[in-house]
Design a protein around this motif. Structure first.
Motif, short mmCIF file in Angstrom:
data_model
loop_
_atom_site.label_atom_id
_atom_site.label_comp_id
_atom_site.label_asym_id
_atom_site.label_seq_id
_atom_site.Cartn_x
_atom_site.Cartn_y
_atom_site.Cartn_z
N ASN A 76 25.65 34.64 50.13
CA ASN A 76 26.35 34.65 51.42
C ASN A 76 27.79 35.15 51.34
N ASP A 77 28.51 34.69 50.32
CA ASP A 77 29.92 35.09 50.20
C ASP A 77 30.06 36.60 49.96
N THR A 135 29.14 48.67 50.08
CA THR A 135 30.57 48.59 50.32
C THR A 135 31.08 49.94 50.84
N LYS A 161 29.30 33.71 40.31
CA LYS A 161 29.08 32.94 41.52
C LYS A 161 27.98 31.90 41.33
N GLU A 176 34.64 46.86 52.12
CA GLU A 176 33.97 45.86 52.94
C GLU A 176 32.45 46.05 52.84
N LYS A 217 27.85 38.87 51.15
CA LYS A 217 27.49 39.48 52.43
C LYS A 217 28.63 39.42 53.44
N HIS A 218 29.42 38.33 53.36
CA HIS A 218 30.47 38.10 54.35
C HIS A 218 31.86 38.46 53.83
N ASN A 219 31.90 39.28 52.76
CA ASN A 219 33.18 39.81 52.25
C ASN A 219 34.17 38.72 51.80
N LYS A 220 33.63 37.65 51.21
CA LYS A 220 34.50 36.58 50.73
C LYS A 220 34.78 36.66 49.23
N ILE A 221 34.17 37.63 48.57
CA ILE A 221 34.41 37.85 47.14
C ILE A 221 35.24 39.11 46.97
N LYS A 222 36.38 38.98 46.32
CA LYS A 222 37.27 40.13 46.15
C LYS A 222 36.77 41.07 45.06
N GLU A 282 21.80 30.69 49.46
CA GLU A 282 23.17 30.84 49.96
C GLU A 282 24.10 31.46 48.91
#
Length: 251
Positions: free
Chosen positions: A112-113, A7, A137, A12, A115-120, A109
């Motif tokens: 994946n979230d 990060t 998760k 990010e 890696k793609h910055n979908k977890i705050k 998978e």
């Protein structure tokens, strides 16, 4: 496959070309050279990594040479065309000083979230919190797959009366087998969460405990849901078997 993430100051997740302190090292079905590279940089015992690369490895916690290994089972779809498509595979989370490592035999998978910055609120430097976020998760993913299984059950139920072959009955048995895997893995994961909640394995902060509580709630919900679906399937299988026998007797 070896992938490295970290990060940045903007919170990010960035992909790195080499291993750095406070980075997230992700090994998926790694080869010998990748394992050697990770061991050389992090000093994580090779035995901890190799143990996770075994389909039969059970959820547990182990410490060796100041490295802590947490093994949990994660759900995955083996093959969308496969009869036994839903299964589980062990994932190892290893924390060693400045390094954080995840190991799995498959490219899951689950990550994946992240890696793609979908977890705050993810920070690879905050390793304890990152562990709990991963466990939450994983617990959420079981709920996701159980919802998909429920849809399949509903679809099978609609076709029960229309068919007189054993094919539909066999399909129900395949779903039941997947649910057995899920229940077994969820119960084992739940024990890991309970052990972590005691705070004597990894240091826990108050906000970490709140997140861990969420993971434990999700895990227990998954166990309850999977057991309910198993009961429904058992009843459907008995009913369907009776229908087939009655139809055969008629003819």
């Amino acid at each position: 496959m070896l992938k490295i993430y970290k990060t940045n100051p903007n919170s990010e997740m960035e992909k790195l070309k080499k291993i750095e302190p406070n980075s997230w090292i992700n090994l998926s079905n790694p080869n010998a050279d990748e394992i050697k590279e990770v061991i050389g940089k992090t000093k994580i015992p090779e035995s901890l990594i190799l143990k996770v690369l075994d389909y039969e490895e059970l959820p547990r916690i182990e410490t060796e040479d100041k490295a802590t290994l947490i093994v949990v089972d994660v759900p995955y779809v083996e093959d969308k065309k496969s009869k036994n498509k839903y299964s589980t595979v062990p994932v190892g989370i290893i924390m060693n000083g400045n390094y954080f490592l995840t190991v799995c035999l498959k490219e899951t998978e689950i990550f994946n979230d992240f890696k793609h910055n979908k977890i705050k609120g993810v920070d690879t430097a905050k390793k304890t919190r990152f562990i709990i976020q991963l466990l939450l998760k994983i617990a959420n993913s079981y709920i996701k797959y159980l919802n998909l299984i429920n849809r399949e059950i509903e679809n099978k139920e609609k076709s029960l009366i229309k068919s007189t072959s054993n094919k539909e009955l066999l399909n129900l048995m395949h779903i039941q087998k997947s649910l057995v895997y899920f229940v077994t893995s969820l119960k084992a994961n739940d024990i890991i969460l309970e052990k972590l909640s005691k705070g004597n394995i990894i240091n826990m902060y108050e906000e970490d405990l709140d997140l861990l509580d969420d993971a434990m709630i999700e895990s227990k919900q998954g166990i309850e849901t999977a057991n309910i679906y198993r009961e429904i399937l058992a009843s459907m299988s008995d009913t369907y078997a009776s229908i087939i026998n009655n139809n055969l007797n008629i003819f």
